[in-house]
Every structure is written in C-alpha cells, then in structure tokens.
Design a protein around this motif. Structure first.
Motif, short mmCIF file in Angstrom:
data_model
loop_
_atom_site.label_atom_id
_atom_site.label_comp_id
_atom_site.label_asym_id
_atom_site.label_seq_id
_atom_site.Cartn_x
_atom_site.Cartn_y
_atom_site.Cartn_z
N GLU A 64 16.27 9.85 -0.64
CA GLU A 64 16.95 9.05 0.38
C GLU A 64 16.49 9.43 1.78
OE1 GLU A 64 21.10 9.56 -0.46
OE2 GLU A 64 20.98 8.37 -2.30
N GLU A 65 16.31 10.73 2.03
CA GLU A 65 15.81 11.17 3.34
C GLU A 65 14.41 10.63 3.60
OE1 GLU A 65 16.11 15.42 3.73
OE2 GLU A 65 18.25 15.39 3.20
N CYS A 66 13.56 10.66 2.57
CA CYS A 66 12.19 10.12 2.72
C CYS A 66 12.23 8.62 3.03
CB CYS A 66 11.38 10.36 1.45
SG CYS A 66 10.89 12.08 1.21
N LEU A 67 13.13 7.91 2.41
CA LEU A 67 13.26 6.48 2.67
C LEU A 67 13.70 6.24 4.10
CD1 LEU A 67 13.22 3.56 1.64
CD2 LEU A 67 15.59 3.87 0.93
N LEU A 68 14.70 6.97 4.56
CA LEU A 68 15.19 6.82 5.93
C LEU A 68 14.13 7.20 6.96
CD1 LEU A 68 18.84 8.14 5.51
CD2 LEU A 68 18.12 5.77 5.93
N GLY A 73 8.60 3.53 0.45
CA GLY A 73 9.11 2.17 0.54
C GLY A 73 8.61 1.36 1.71
N ALA A 74 7.53 1.80 2.35
CA ALA A 74 7.03 1.09 3.53
C ALA A 74 6.53 -0.32 3.19
CB ALA A 74 5.92 1.90 4.19
N GLY A 79 15.93 -3.94 1.64
CA GLY A 79 16.75 -4.13 0.46
C GLY A 79 16.05 -3.71 -0.82
N GLU A 80 14.77 -4.08 -0.93
CA GLU A 80 14.00 -3.70 -2.12
C GLU A 80 13.85 -2.18 -2.21
OE1 GLU A 80 11.01 -7.54 -2.59
OE2 GLU A 80 10.47 -5.89 -1.23
N ALA A 81 13.56 -1.55 -1.07
CA ALA A 81 13.40 -0.10 -1.06
C ALA A 81 14.69 0.60 -1.47
CB ALA A 81 12.94 0.36 0.32
N TRP A 82 15.82 0.16 -0.91
CA TRP A 82 17.10 0.78 -1.27
C TRP A 82 17.44 0.53 -2.73
CZ3 TRP A 82 19.34 4.71 0.62
CH2 TRP A 82 19.24 5.02 1.98
N LYS A 84 15.32 0.27 -5.16
CA LYS A 84 14.49 1.19 -5.96
C LYS A 84 15.03 2.62 -5.88
CE LYS A 84 10.30 -1.56 -5.67
NZ LYS A 84 8.97 -1.69 -5.07
N VAL A 85 15.45 3.02 -4.69
CA VAL A 85 16.01 4.36 -4.54
C VAL A 85 17.30 4.47 -5.35
CG1 VAL A 85 17.10 5.95 -2.89
CG2 VAL A 85 14.91 4.88 -2.34
N ALA A 86 18.11 3.42 -5.34
CA ALA A 86 19.35 3.43 -6.13
C ALA A 86 19.04 3.50 -7.62
CB ALA A 86 20.18 2.19 -5.82
N GLU A 87 17.99 2.80 -8.05
CA GLU A 87 17.60 2.83 -9.46
C GLU A 87 17.17 4.24 -9.87
OE1 GLU A 87 14.21 0.73 -12.24
OE2 GLU A 87 14.99 -0.39 -10.52
N VAL A 88 16.38 4.89 -9.02
CA VAL A 88 15.98 6.27 -9.29
C VAL A 88 17.21 7.17 -9.32
CG1 VAL A 88 14.71 8.27 -8.40
CG2 VAL A 88 13.65 6.01 -8.38
N GLY A 89 18.12 6.97 -8.37
CA GLY A 89 19.35 7.77 -8.32
C GLY A 89 20.17 7.62 -9.58
N TYR A 90 20.27 6.40 -10.09
CA TYR A 90 21.01 6.17 -11.33
C TYR A 90 20.34 6.91 -12.49
CZ TYR A 90 23.17 3.89 -15.31
OH TYR A 90 23.83 3.66 -16.48
#
Length: 119
Positions: A64-68, A73-74, A79-82, A84-90
């Motif tokens: 999440e820090e890398c995304l922020l 996710g560049a 929305g797509e990046a978040w 994907k991050v949520a999917e990895v988190g799950y």
C-alpha cells in the motif's frame, strides 16, 4: 512481532523453501529419522509458519505504501491499482489464516509426537 533474522525476507523465504524441499526429498527416499529429529523438524516448520503469519500483514502495508508513493500501479488507473492491491491483500489475509491453522496443527503434532517418543 517480526522474525529475528536481519536477512531480507525474500532470502529467508528462499532458504525455508530449500529446507522444505530437502526434507521432502529425504522423506521420498525413505531415509529414517528418529522421533527427536521429527520433533525438531516439526518444531522448525511450526516456527516458520508462526513467522509467516507475522510477516504477511506487513507485506500488505508495504504494498500500500508503494502504491501511494507511485512505485507500483503507475500504468493503471487509481481504481484499478487499488483493486489490485486489495486483491493481493485478500490473498495475503487468506494465506495468513492458512498459516495460523497450519502452525496450530503443527503444535499439536509436535506435542503428540513428543508424548509418543517419551512413552
């Protein structure tokens, strides 16, 4: 709590994988092990599972820090990046749950094996 080693997590994971593959190879070859060796091996696997359950939430936080910070996710929309991050988190949360269950079962196995070896 975090693992006690100062090694980078990816190196520790590679080392653990190597040890488990060696153990699997020994088991397939039918190499005998004493109950004490089995107990130590199960204990080491249980410690590995415990350590994994501690490190997985931190991986999600780093992602999440890398995304922020724009380091992942560049090429995606925000929305797509978040998503994907949520999917990895799950997936990491599911892995942590599995690790907790595995560690608990390994503790039971180790205790029972210890009782068996001492009788």
């Amino acid at each position: 709590m975090s693992p006690k080693s100062q090694e980078p997590p990816y190196l520790l994971a590679a080392q653990a994988g190597s040890v488990v593959r060696h153990l699997q190879s020994s088991l397939r070859a039918g190499e005998p092990a004493s109950p004490a060796d089995l107990c130590r091996t199960i204990g080491a696997l249980q410690q590995l599972a415990d350590d994994l359950t501690q490190v997985l939430p931190g991986l999600q936080g780093q992602l999440e820090e890398c995304l922020l910070a724009g380091r992942v996710g560049a090429g995606d929309t925000a929305g797509e990046a978040w998503d994907k991050v949520a999917e990895v988190g799950y997936a990491l949360a599911q892995a942590r749950t599995g690790g907790l269950l595995m560690a608990a079962e390994l503790r039971v196995s180790r205790r029972t094996l210890g009782e068996l070896a001492s009788s």
